[in-house]
Design a protein around this motif. Structure first.
Motif, PDB file in Angstrom:
ATOM      1  N   GLY A  33       0.835  -1.196   0.000  1.00  0.00           N
ATOM      2  CA  GLY A  33       0.000   0.000   0.000  1.00  0.00           C
ATOM      3  C   GLY A  33       0.867   1.242   0.000  1.00  0.00           C
ATOM      4  O   GLY A  33       1.743   1.404  -0.843  1.00  0.00           O
ATOM      5  N   ASP A  34       0.609   2.129   1.007  1.00  0.00           N
ATOM      6  CA  ASP A  34       1.357   3.375   1.096  1.00  0.00           C
ATOM      7  C   ASP A  34       2.447   3.331   2.150  1.00  0.00           C
ATOM      8  O   ASP A  34       3.082   4.356   2.422  1.00  0.00           O
ATOM      9  CB  ASP A  34       0.395   4.540   1.413  1.00  0.00           C
ATOM     10  CG  ASP A  34      -0.612   4.765   0.302  1.00  0.00           C
ATOM     11  OD1 ASP A  34      -0.273   4.446  -0.860  1.00  0.00           O
ATOM     12  OD2 ASP A  34      -1.708   5.239   0.593  1.00  0.00           O
ATOM     13  N   SER A  35       2.705   2.168   2.744  1.00  0.00           N
ATOM     14  CA  SER A  35       3.677   2.102   3.833  1.00  0.00           C
ATOM     15  C   SER A  35       4.621   0.913   3.617  1.00  0.00           C
ATOM     16  O   SER A  35       4.374   0.031   2.793  1.00  0.00           O
ATOM     17  CB  SER A  35       2.960   1.961   5.183  1.00  0.00           C
ATOM     18  OG  SER A  35       2.195   0.765   5.215  1.00  0.00           O
ATOM     19  N   THR A  36       5.673   0.919   4.392  1.00  0.00           N
ATOM     20  CA  THR A  36       6.657  -0.165   4.344  1.00  0.00           C
ATOM     21  C   THR A  36       6.251  -1.228   5.348  1.00  0.00           C
ATOM     22  O   THR A  36       6.232  -0.976   6.571  1.00  0.00           O
ATOM     23  CB  THR A  36       8.064   0.361   4.663  1.00  0.00           C
ATOM     24  OG1 THR A  36       8.416   1.353   3.694  1.00  0.00           O
ATOM     25  CG2 THR A  36       9.080  -0.764   4.632  1.00  0.00           C
ATOM     26  N   ALA A  37       5.918  -2.417   4.848  1.00  0.00           N
ATOM     27  CA  ALA A  37       5.472  -3.499   5.733  1.00  0.00           C
ATOM     28  C   ALA A  37       6.624  -4.120   6.494  1.00  0.00           C
ATOM     29  O   ALA A  37       6.461  -4.544   7.635  1.00  0.00           O
ATOM     30  CB  ALA A  37       4.730  -4.565   4.922  1.00  0.00           C
ATOM     31  N   ALA A  38       7.809  -4.205   5.879  1.00  0.00           N
ATOM     32  CA  ALA A  38       8.970  -4.820   6.545  1.00  0.00           C
ATOM     33  C   ALA A  38      10.222  -4.407   5.799  1.00  0.00           C
ATOM     34  O   ALA A  38      10.180  -3.980   4.636  1.00  0.00           O
ATOM     35  CB  ALA A  38       8.845  -6.341   6.583  1.00  0.00           C
ATOM     36  N   THR A  39      11.358  -4.509   6.503  1.00  0.00           N
ATOM     37  CA  THR A  39      12.676  -4.271   5.913  1.00  0.00           C
ATOM     38  C   THR A  39      13.496  -5.545   6.080  1.00  0.00           C
ATOM     39  O   THR A  39      13.657  -6.048   7.201  1.00  0.00           O
ATOM     40  CB  THR A  39      13.384  -3.089   6.587  1.00  0.00           C
ATOM     41  OG1 THR A  39      12.581  -1.917   6.423  1.00  0.00           O
ATOM     42  CG2 THR A  39      14.748  -2.859   5.953  1.00  0.00           C
ATOM     43  N   LEU A  40      14.014  -6.061   4.969  1.00  0.00           N
ATOM     44  CA  LEU A  40      14.712  -7.350   4.984  1.00  0.00           C
ATOM     45  C   LEU A  40      16.221  -7.115   4.943  1.00  0.00           C
ATOM     46  O   LEU A  40      16.729  -6.385   4.089  1.00  0.00           O
ATOM     47  CB  LEU A  40      14.273  -8.185   3.771  1.00  0.00           C
ATOM     48  CG  LEU A  40      14.979  -9.535   3.580  1.00  0.00           C
ATOM     49  CD1 LEU A  40      14.709 -10.452   4.757  1.00  0.00           C
ATOM     50  CD2 LEU A  40      14.507 -10.190   2.289  1.00  0.00           C
ATOM     51  N   ASP A  41      16.924  -7.747   5.868  1.00  0.00           N
ATOM     52  CA  ASP A  41      18.388  -7.747   5.899  1.00  0.00           C
ATOM     53  C   ASP A  41      18.837  -9.183   5.634  1.00  0.00           C
ATOM     54  O   ASP A  41      18.703 -10.059   6.497  1.00  0.00           O
ATOM     55  CB  ASP A  41      18.902  -7.267   7.261  1.00  0.00           C
ATOM     56  CG  ASP A  41      20.415  -7.120   7.282  1.00  0.00           C
ATOM     57  OD1 ASP A  41      21.071  -7.612   6.345  1.00  0.00           O
ATOM     58  OD2 ASP A  41      20.940  -6.525   8.248  1.00  0.00           O
ATOM     59  N   ILE A  42      19.344  -9.439   4.427  1.00  0.00           N
ATOM     60  CA  ILE A  42      19.715 -10.805   4.049  1.00  0.00           C
ATOM     61  C   ILE A  42      20.871 -11.322   4.897  1.00  0.00           C
ATOM     62  O   ILE A  42      21.014 -12.524   5.109  1.00  0.00           O
ATOM     63  CB  ILE A  42      20.055 -10.849   2.543  1.00  0.00           C
ATOM     64  CG1 ILE A  42      18.830 -10.453   1.724  1.00  0.00           C
ATOM     65  CG2 ILE A  42      20.532 -12.232   2.120  1.00  0.00           C
ATOM     66  CD1 ILE A  42      19.071 -10.418   0.235  1.00  0.00           C
ATOM     67  N   TYR A  43      21.728 -10.408   5.416  1.00  0.00           N
ATOM     68  CA  TYR A  43      22.857 -10.850   6.245  1.00  0.00           C
ATOM     69  C   TYR A  43      22.382 -11.559   7.509  1.00  0.00           C
ATOM     70  O   TYR A  43      23.094 -12.418   8.044  1.00  0.00           O
ATOM     71  CB  TYR A  43      23.737  -9.657   6.611  1.00  0.00           C
ATOM     72  CG  TYR A  43      24.728  -9.274   5.531  1.00  0.00           C
ATOM     73  CD1 TYR A  43      24.495  -9.618   4.203  1.00  0.00           C
ATOM     74  CD2 TYR A  43      25.878  -8.561   5.818  1.00  0.00           C
ATOM     75  CE1 TYR A  43      25.384  -9.263   3.197  1.00  0.00           C
ATOM     76  CE2 TYR A  43      26.784  -8.201   4.832  1.00  0.00           C
ATOM     77  CZ  TYR A  43      26.530  -8.550   3.520  1.00  0.00           C
ATOM     78  OH  TYR A  43      27.414  -8.209   2.532  1.00  0.00           O
ATOM     79  N   ASN A  44      21.195 -11.191   8.042  1.00  0.00           N
ATOM     80  CA  ASN A  44      20.674 -11.896   9.204  1.00  0.00           C
ATOM     81  C   ASN A  44      20.483 -13.373   8.913  1.00  0.00           C
ATOM     82  O   ASN A  44      20.742 -14.242   9.756  1.00  0.00           O
ATOM     83  CB  ASN A  44      19.338 -11.282   9.643  1.00  0.00           C
ATOM     84  CG  ASN A  44      19.508  -9.909  10.238  1.00  0.00           C
ATOM     85  OD1 ASN A  44      20.576  -9.576  10.754  1.00  0.00           O
ATOM     86  ND2 ASN A  44      18.465  -9.085  10.167  1.00  0.00           N
ATOM     87  N   PHE A  45      20.038 -13.652   7.687  1.00  0.00           N
ATOM     88  CA  PHE A  45      19.845 -15.054   7.305  1.00  0.00           C
ATOM     89  C   PHE A  45      21.173 -15.734   6.990  1.00  0.00           C
ATOM     90  O   PHE A  45      21.420 -16.868   7.385  1.00  0.00           O
ATOM     91  CB  PHE A  45      18.915 -15.121   6.096  1.00  0.00           C
ATOM     92  CG  PHE A  45      18.760 -16.491   5.514  1.00  0.00           C
ATOM     93  CD1 PHE A  45      18.059 -17.470   6.179  1.00  0.00           C
ATOM     94  CD2 PHE A  45      19.342 -16.809   4.289  1.00  0.00           C
ATOM     95  CE1 PHE A  45      17.923 -18.747   5.644  1.00  0.00           C
ATOM     96  CE2 PHE A  45      19.221 -18.067   3.753  1.00  0.00           C
ATOM     97  CZ  PHE A  45      18.506 -19.037   4.433  1.00  0.00           C
ATOM     98  N   LEU A  46      22.066 -15.032   6.275  1.00  0.00           N
ATOM     99  CA  LEU A  46      23.326 -15.636   5.854  1.00  0.00           C
ATOM    100  C   LEU A  46      24.251 -15.917   7.031  1.00  0.00           C
ATOM    101  O   LEU A  46      24.961 -16.923   7.049  1.00  0.00           O
ATOM    102  CB  LEU A  46      24.036 -14.730   4.848  1.00  0.00           C
ATOM    103  CG  LEU A  46      23.336 -14.504   3.510  1.00  0.00           C
ATOM    104  CD1 LEU A  46      24.122 -13.527   2.655  1.00  0.00           C
ATOM    105  CD2 LEU A  46      23.152 -15.826   2.772  1.00  0.00           C
ATOM    106  N   VAL A  47      24.271 -15.021   8.019  1.00  0.00           N
ATOM    107  CA  VAL A  47      25.214 -15.137   9.130  1.00  0.00           C
ATOM    108  C   VAL A  47      24.609 -15.900  10.306  1.00  0.00           C
ATOM    109  O   VAL A  47      25.234 -16.800  10.870  1.00  0.00           O
ATOM    110  CB  VAL A  47      25.693 -13.740   9.572  1.00  0.00           C
ATOM    111  CG1 VAL A  47      26.644 -13.848  10.759  1.00  0.00           C
ATOM    112  CG2 VAL A  47      26.388 -13.033   8.416  1.00  0.00           C
ATOM    113  N   ASP A  48      23.359 -15.538  10.679  1.00  0.00           N
ATOM    114  CA  ASP A  48      22.761 -16.123  11.881  1.00  0.00           C
ATOM    115  C   ASP A  48      21.618 -17.088  11.593  1.00  0.00           C
ATOM    116  O   ASP A  48      21.106 -17.720  12.521  1.00  0.00           O
ATOM    117  CB  ASP A  48      22.227 -14.991  12.784  1.00  0.00           C
ATOM    118  CG  ASP A  48      23.333 -14.029  13.201  1.00  0.00           C
ATOM    119  OD1 ASP A  48      24.468 -14.512  13.411  1.00  0.00           O
ATOM    120  OD2 ASP A  48      23.071 -12.824  13.305  1.00  0.00           O
TER     121      ASP A  48
END
Length: 821
Positions: free
Chosen positions: A290-305
């Motif tokens: 819509g008009d807002s940001t639902a989430a912000t994805l940081d792929i490093y969280n998945f790759l590292v942890d």
């Protein structure tokens, strides 16, 4: 006088002629190409590849092809296009096409079973994926990793229904019924006699409550009535799920709108779009709803942890935006992961090491170097670790983790006559005596008079420190030496300080060779080690050769060796003379062959004798006439003129023979023997036994007496090698004509003849006359081959002509300058 203009015209003619020859040579090899009508843009990649391959096979460069095309009338524009496409093919590397067949038409059309362009594209893509240095990029490039959503999971309670979803409603108990209903575009499901139920946007949990409430109007047992339990049950689950459309924009490899299952997450969409490209961020990917940001994805969280925070489930019309990266730094050297890493604002060198997996086992961790840029120039930072682990990195920084030095800070080494040589830890209390004790002490063969300590000086030169092992072991408190880092202690053995003591036996023994020397070794001992005498030995004449050392004397004796002779019987018992004789190091024992011992030697006789076969030589001077007499003489059908003797050539070395020359013995190896024919005259031998013609036979000789021969063979360089019936009146030339004459490669003037008895004769010349040898039955006439003179190739001729033209130009220029002066 020759004018300057005439000289220039002459040189121009020469060079023009040379250029025409060069173009002609190139054109002959690529004559099937119609350059005049060639259109570079109309050629396929396969055709360009074929042209380049053919040029490479002939050793031509792109410049050569350009010159050839211009000479054949191609316009400069087309030449530039062709050159550009050839360079593109060359930069891609060699293709691996198979099945290319040349049709020979003007535009190089060919049948290609492999799509070269697609092949090169795939190979380049594999190479690019393999070589990607951006951390995390390969997870979206690898064919082995697939982020497809799993559809075989229980329906999440927070799953929101939408048009296209299928609901499965099972009712059992007092009533049994199954419904499979699809949510309509208006967001409703419908039951007969009940009307539509709006479920669009509801979670599966809220939808269950609403549907149960509506169904209770039909199935009264679904709702409890006072204290009465329910007698009807309903289960509502999700069947086939709908598809949603998600748009991926920004710095991704394949931006666009993708159709995904409604259970898809942000990772599924990113994988479908190929992931972030070389400019895209991995740390700040936004899911816009819509008009807002639902989430912000940081792929490093998945790759590292392994943390999937931000990897939310997508909805229809969601937008995934991948902005450009903000900060990217490089790390190289002794880190577990090397490459480019993306850092957020405020992240430090410790965060970078965490992303890189930490240090490798060879890393120098005390200091880390950082290269970066300021607004005007470059900079370098020397980071102390871990004291400055909070150092903040900037965009473009390059971190280098060095390797530990290839040296030890606490190592000493001991080698030689100790039980456990090797490297040991250096402690404050480590001395020479304590190191010997840690190496389990000295061996019995240790050389006690002297040892060495090799010590490294401050300038890295080596100092040798001697010591006495005898004094050290007797009084360690007084003679002990403290050791330093990198000291190497060398303790020698008494066997290290002398040659290997051996004795040698050769001659008529079973296993001659060298044997280790032992104290008080006797003559019988070494003969026993050699497994005793051979049958041919003469034990009554055994010689021992001994070195003359001379001791400390400067006098040079006339004798070079001392010789002892002994008699040893077959039971290895010495006579009185040798009873007290002991061998010394480097003695050589010789066992001679008995002069009265002979092995049987055999010869063969074949052909027209009464008793052909193998015969033993019964005396040393057995002649050909003796052998024929023992074979019963020749038969009435024999042809004595064609008799021949085959003999082995080359010296045969027996292992029992000794060759004393410059103090060395023969190796006892046998030389391979070849066979050759010896020309004999059997009639003269039989008429005059014992004459010079009557040869003495050797072992392996084969005497062959053929039947009467009636043909003559013609071989070599003739048109038809053949056997011709012998006629006394025919000459050597007649027989060559009977074989069709000499071929173009033959030299009939140098023909020669080999007679049946092994003799050879050739044609002789005197003034203008030719003297041909007589021809006898069974002879073979050979016409030799002419010498093969290699002709110059076109390129060699062009090279020679180029040299001549260059020399002519230099000479002409020199003459002109001389005359002008």
């Amino acid at each position: 006088m020759v004018s300057k203009q005439q000289l220039l015209r002459t040189a121009a003619v020469f060079f023009s002629f040379l250029f025409v020859l060069t173009i002609s040579a190139l054109s002959q090899d690529l004559s099937s190409i119609d350059f005049k009508n060639l259109k570079a843009d109309e050629l396929s990649d396969q055709q360009i590849q074929q042209l380049w391959q053919r040029a490479q096979n002939k050793g031509y460069s792109i410049s050569d092809i350009e010159r050839m095309a211009i000479a054949r009338g191609v316009s400069p524009v087309e030449v530039q296009k062709l050159s550009r496409r050839l360079r593109e093919i060359r930069s891609q590397g060699p293709s691996q096409q198979e099945g290319i067949q040349q049709e020979g038409n003007p535009t190089l059309r060919s049948v290609v079973t492999t799509d070269t362009t697609e092949y090169l594209k795939n190979e380049f893509e594999k190479f690019r994926r393999k070589k990607s240095r951006i951390f995390g990029a390969n997870i979206f490039r690898s064919e082995e990793i697939n982020f497809s959503p799993s559809l075989n999971i229980p329906t999440p309670e927070n799953y929101q229904l939408g048009p296209g979803d299928e609901l499965v409603i099972d009712i059992w108990g007092a009533a049994e019924q199954t419904y499979r209903l699809t949510v309509s575009p208006e967001g409703t499901i419908s039951f007969a006699n009940l009307g539509p139920i709006y479920v669009n946007g509801l979670s599966i949990k809220r939808a269950r409550d609403r549907i149960r409430k509506k169904l209770s109007k039909i199935y009264s047992g679904l709702q409890a009535d006072g204290d009465q339990p329910t007698d009807t049950q309903a289960r509502i689950s999700l069947g086939n799920i709908r598809s949603i459309k998600v748009t991926v924009i920004g710095e991704v490899r394949n931006p666009g709108t993708y159709t995904l299952p409604s259970l898809a997450t942000a990772f599924n969409a990113l994988y479908s779009a190929g992931g972030p490209d070389s400019l895209g961020t991995f740390r700040n990917i936004k899911i816009i709803r819509g008009d807002s940001t639902a989430a912000t994805l940081d792929i490093y969280n998945f790759l590292v942890d392994g943390n999937q925070k931000g990897n939310i489930r997508l909805r229809d019309q969601d937008i995934i935006k991948v902005p450009p990266y903000d900060n990217r730094v490089a790390i190289s050297g002794e880190a577990k992961r090397k490459g480019l890493f993306e850092l957020k604002e405020g992240e430090t060198i410790q965060d970078l090491l965490t992303f890189a997996g930490g240090f490798s086992n060879q890393a120098y961790t005390k200091r880390i170097k950082v290269w970066g840029n300021t607004n005007t120039q470059k900079r370098i930072d020397d980071i102390s670790y871990p004291q400055e682990s909070g150092f903040k990195l900037q965009n473009g920084d390059s971190v280098r983790v060095a390797k530990v030095l290839s040296r030890f800070e606490n190592k000493v080494e001991i080698n030689g006559a100790v039980f456990r040589p090797g490297s040991y830890q250096l402690a404050d209390s480590t001395t020479l005596y304590s190191l010997i004790q840690r190496a389990e002490g000295l061996k019995e063969d240790v050389f006690m008079n002297r040892g060495l300590i090799f010590r490294e000086q401050e300038d890295l030169t080596t100092e040798a420190i001697p010591f006495s092992l005898k004094k050290l072991m007797n009084n360690p408190e007084q003679h002990d030496i403290p050791l330093q880092r990198n000291d190497v202690v060398q303790i020698s053995s008494i066997f290290d300080l002398r040659e290997d003591y051996t004795v040698n036996i050769v001659g008529a023994v079973q296993d001659p060779g060298s044997f280790s020397y032992a104290e008080d070794m006797s003559l019988e001992d070494i003969i026993l080690q050699a497994n005793g005498f051979k049958e041919s030995a003469a034990p009554y004449r055994v010689e021992v050769s001994r070195r003359i050392t001379g001791g400390d004397s400067t006098f040079v004796p006339r004798e070079t060796a001392e010789i002892f002779r002994f008699r040893v019987n077959e039971n290895l018992e010495l006579g009185d003379k040798a009873a007290n004789f002991s061998l010394k190091p480097f003695d050589k024992v010789y066992v001679r062959n008995s002069p009265s011992y002979f092995k049987q030697e055999e010869v063969k006789v074949k052909g027209e004798v009464l008793f052909p076969g193998t015969y033993t030589l019964d005396k040393k001077r057995t002649r050909i006439s003796d052998l024929i007499q023992r074979a019963g003489g020749i038969t009435d059908y024999a042809y004595p003129q064609g008799a021949n003797l085959t003999r082995k050539t080359g010296q045969k070395i027996d292992t029992t023979l000794i060759n004393i020359r410059d103090g060395a013995e023969s190796s006892g190896k046998k030389i391979e023997q070849k066979k050759t024919k010896v020309g004999i005259k059997l009639e003269r031998i039989l008429n005059n036994p014992g004459s010079e013609q009557d040869l003495i036979l050797r072992e392996g000789d084969v005497l062959e007496i053929p039947r009467e021969l009636q043909t003559v063979q013609v071989a070599g360089e003739v048109l038809y090698p053949v056997g011709v019936r012998y006629e006394k009146k025919l000459s050597m030339k007649d027989y060559i004509r009977a074989a069709g004459g000499a071929s173009n490669l033959g030299k009939p003037k140098e023909a020669y003849i080999v007679y049946a008895n092994g003799e050879v004769d050739r044609t002789r010349s005197f003034l203008f006359f030719k003297n041909y040898p007589d021809v006898r039955p069974g002879a073979t006439i050979y016409v030799p081959e002419k010498e093969n003179k290699q002709r110059l190739t076109t390129q060699e001729r062009v090279g020679i002509l180029s040299t001549i033209v260059s020399m002519a130009a230099i000479v002409s220029n020199t003459i002109f300058q001389i005359r002008s002066n």
